[in-house]
Design a protein around this motif. Structure first.
Motif: not given
Length: 104
Positions: A5-11, A78-82, A84-91
């Motif tokens: 599992t991973a959580n991507f924190h975004t509105e 997901l990284m391509r679509f998002a 504009r948002e800094p993101a790193v998924l921790e699985w």
């Protein structure tokens, strides 16, 4: 079966969930609504749940190689679509490897 599992924190979790599912629906079996989606790849399944402030992703596959492939497909898209948002998924593995199961 293995899972992670991973959580991507975004509105914008619901937006990304729908964008991913619509994208993949052209090639694979996908079901989704505004809050829940499932993408069934040949390598495994990705389950997406959008809640307030987070997109939760669970990947499920029969072995480690296919789990990694499923994770990679979801994460790269997901990284391509998002972008504009800094993101790193921790699985995080949600079940132990077979050689560790049942050991103390």
């Amino acid at each position: 079966m293995l899972s992670a599992t991973a959580n991507f924190h975004t509105e914008h979790g619901s937006r990304y969930l729908q964008q991913l599912c619509k994208h993949f629906a052209h090639k694979i079996d996908v079901t989704f609504d505004e809050r829940h989606g499932e993408c069934r790849f040949s390598c495994g399944t990705a389950v997406l749940d959008a809640d307030a402030g987070v997109l939760r992703i669970r990947t499920i596959a029969p072995d480690a190689a296919q789990l990694e492939e499923t994770r990679d497909v979801i994460e790269t898209h997901l990284m391509r679509f998002a972008f504009r948002e800094p993101a790193v998924l921790e699985w995080v593995p949600t079940n132990p490897p077979a050689n560790e199961a049942g050991t103390s």
